[in-house]
Design a protein around this motif. Sequence first.
Motif, PDB file in Angstrom:
ATOM      1  N   ILE A  76      66.106  70.374  16.929  1.00  0.00           N
ATOM      2  CA  ILE A  76      66.640  69.415  17.897  1.00  0.00           C
ATOM      3  C   ILE A  76      65.562  68.369  18.163  1.00  0.00           C
ATOM      4  O   ILE A  76      64.529  68.665  18.753  1.00  0.00           O
ATOM      5  CB  ILE A  76      67.040  70.108  19.223  1.00  0.00           C
ATOM      6  N   LYS A  77      65.801  67.150  17.669  1.00  0.00           N
ATOM      7  CA  LYS A  77      64.836  66.062  17.867  1.00  0.00           C
ATOM      8  C   LYS A  77      64.941  65.500  19.275  1.00  0.00           C
ATOM      9  O   LYS A  77      63.944  65.231  19.922  1.00  0.00           O
ATOM     10  CB  LYS A  77      65.084  64.939  16.855  1.00  0.00           C
ATOM     11  N   LYS A  78      66.180  65.288  19.729  1.00  0.00           N
ATOM     12  CA  LYS A  78      66.384  64.680  21.035  1.00  0.00           C
ATOM     13  C   LYS A  78      67.686  65.179  21.626  1.00  0.00           C
ATOM     14  O   LYS A  78      68.661  65.385  20.903  1.00  0.00           O
ATOM     15  CB  LYS A  78      66.442  63.160  20.873  1.00  0.00           C
ATOM     16  N   ARG A  98      79.738  57.488  18.779  1.00  0.00           N
ATOM     17  CA  ARG A  98      79.117  58.402  17.817  1.00  0.00           C
ATOM     18  C   ARG A  98      77.617  58.447  18.096  1.00  0.00           C
ATOM     19  O   ARG A  98      77.005  57.414  18.337  1.00  0.00           O
ATOM     20  CB  ARG A  98      79.370  57.912  16.385  1.00  0.00           C
ATOM     21  N   ALA A  99      77.043  59.648  18.067  1.00  0.00           N
ATOM     22  CA  ALA A  99      75.601  59.803  18.299  1.00  0.00           C
ATOM     23  C   ALA A  99      74.878  59.426  17.013  1.00  0.00           C
ATOM     24  O   ALA A  99      75.144  60.004  15.960  1.00  0.00           O
ATOM     25  CB  ALA A  99      75.272  61.232  18.705  1.00  0.00           C
ATOM     26  N   ILE A 100      73.987  58.462  17.071  1.00  0.00           N
ATOM     27  CA  ILE A 100      73.256  57.880  15.944  1.00  0.00           C
ATOM     28  C   ILE A 100      74.077  57.849  14.645  1.00  0.00           C
ATOM     29  O   ILE A 100      73.736  58.475  13.648  1.00  0.00           O
ATOM     30  CB  ILE A 100      71.841  58.487  15.751  1.00  0.00           C
ATOM     31  N   ASN A 106      77.862  64.292  20.119  1.00  0.00           N
ATOM     32  CA  ASN A 106      78.093  64.150  21.550  1.00  0.00           C
ATOM     33  C   ASN A 106      78.923  65.351  21.949  1.00  0.00           C
ATOM     34  O   ASN A 106      79.850  65.730  21.225  1.00  0.00           O
ATOM     35  CB  ASN A 106      78.869  62.867  21.869  1.00  0.00           C
ATOM     36  N   ILE A 107      78.618  65.965  23.080  1.00  0.00           N
ATOM     37  CA  ILE A 107      79.406  67.092  23.568  1.00  0.00           C
ATOM     38  C   ILE A 107      80.279  66.570  24.702  1.00  0.00           C
ATOM     39  O   ILE A 107      79.787  65.909  25.613  1.00  0.00           O
ATOM     40  CB  ILE A 107      78.499  68.257  24.006  1.00  0.00           C
ATOM     41  N   ILE A 108      81.588  66.836  24.586  1.00  0.00           N
ATOM     42  CA  ILE A 108      82.566  66.289  25.514  1.00  0.00           C
ATOM     43  C   ILE A 108      83.368  67.407  26.161  1.00  0.00           C
ATOM     44  O   ILE A 108      83.808  68.333  25.485  1.00  0.00           O
ATOM     45  CB  ILE A 108      83.528  65.335  24.769  1.00  0.00           C
ATOM     46  N   TYR A 132      74.242  64.326  24.535  1.00  0.00           N
ATOM     47  CA  TYR A 132      74.108  64.077  23.102  1.00  0.00           C
ATOM     48  C   TYR A 132      72.986  64.956  22.561  1.00  0.00           C
ATOM     49  O   TYR A 132      72.077  65.327  23.294  1.00  0.00           O
ATOM     50  CB  TYR A 132      73.817  62.598  22.807  1.00  0.00           C
ATOM     51  N   VAL A 133      73.095  65.313  21.270  1.00  0.00           N
ATOM     52  CA  VAL A 133      72.076  66.136  20.613  1.00  0.00           C
ATOM     53  C   VAL A 133      71.898  65.611  19.199  1.00  0.00           C
ATOM     54  O   VAL A 133      72.860  65.356  18.494  1.00  0.00           O
ATOM     55  CB  VAL A 133      72.491  67.628  20.537  1.00  0.00           C
TER      56      VAL A 133
END
Length: 134
Positions: A76-78, A98-100, A106-108, A132-133
């Motif tokens: 997990i970077k961020k 969208r995450a990067i 993204n967790i919803i 986000y992860v």
Amino acid sequence: MAVTDPIADYLTRIRNAQQARHRIVKIPMSKMKNSITEILYDQGYILKYKFDQEDGKHGTISIALKYDTRTKEPVIKKMGRISKPGLRKYVPANDIPRAINGLGINIISTSKGVMTDKQAVKENVGGELICYVY
């Protein structure tokens, strides 16, 4: 001391454990945290997890953190909170970010349960952007 934002606390505990190079982190349990943990496992961000029920009431989640075998860097970077208690962020199904560019998740929290952004788009449901992860 009472935690005002348990999800932010959850994310911070994981970040801190990774910075300290811990193998396992223990976090107080809740339904939302259990769902986020299962998503992190399904997406390959953590090695494994265990829900420990203690004497009938709230238990703990034990999470085995995952590190790169060569570089020893955390997988997990961020990770960060999007919707906060003071400012909730809700999105309709057709506006889910969208995450990067799809490399992260993204967790919803939706009416059909907690899921990733890709699952929410497939199910055509919107909801609250939790975090986000990547």
